[in-house]
Design an enzyme around this catalytic site. Sequence first.
Site, PDB file in Angstrom:
ATOM      1  N   LYS A  61      30.853  11.574 -26.215  1.00  0.00           N
ATOM      2  CA  LYS A  61      29.447  12.046 -26.355  1.00  0.00           C
ATOM      3  C   LYS A  61      29.445  13.504 -25.841  1.00  0.00           C
ATOM      4  O   LYS A  61      28.882  14.440 -26.658  1.00  0.00           O
ATOM      5  CB  LYS A  61      28.297  11.260 -25.851  1.00  0.00           C
ATOM      6  CG  LYS A  61      28.135  10.048 -26.389  1.00  0.00           C
ATOM      7  CD  LYS A  61      26.858   9.246 -25.915  1.00  0.00           C
ATOM      8  CE  LYS A  61      26.786   8.162 -26.608  1.00  0.00           C
ATOM      9  NZ  LYS A  61      25.317   7.397 -26.038  1.00  0.00           N
ATOM     10  N   GLY A 122      20.553   7.805 -13.043  1.00  0.00           N
ATOM     11  CA  GLY A 122      21.925   7.921 -13.774  1.00  0.00           C
ATOM     12  C   GLY A 122      21.790   8.525 -15.011  1.00  0.00           C
ATOM     13  O   GLY A 122      21.212   8.390 -16.146  1.00  0.00           O
TER      14      GLY A 122
END
Length: 186
Positions: A61, A122
């Site tokens: 990604k 996160g």
Amino acid sequence: VIALPLEQQPVVKQLMEQLALRTVDVKVVPMGVRPEDYAAFIPPLFTMTNIIGALVTMPHKVTTVGLVDHVTPTAAIAGAANAVRVEADGRLTADQFDGEGFVRGVLRKGQPIEGRRALVVGCGGVGSAIAASLTESFATTARKMHEGEIPHRTIHGEAKLEEARKLVEDGVPIAPLPFRVSRKLS
């Protein structure tokens, strides 16, 4: 779907099921590409004349953003992309819809987003995309739908007077509500 390892990607099966339900004439082809081969793999992949795009997942990604011609604002903010689309002129556009999917899920559960606070823990590619989507305003979403960047859906929210004027001037269809929304409308 470009991923590694493929065994950990339930998205392939889910996509094939959803596309079959909608009778969409596309195929989902899982492609296992090692990170060290990914940058060299992308250019020849998109020289194929029958490819319209690719879904990208871990571990690719972040790398994807640097391999395309154009990056959408959401993917730029997230610093990661989970989709590559071939444009009519052959350019490649990277986009990120993990955050939009998260926001839709929250809204579907009847939880408003606008004016609320969120803690995102996160912030890898997905977390960054969620954070970017949570900060998107009603006016931005209305404009994106009007310009065809995202699918049309019923939305409601608040816009500053100047934002509302600009939307009207630009032909974006909006309507003021005579009441403050306190329940889920869609």
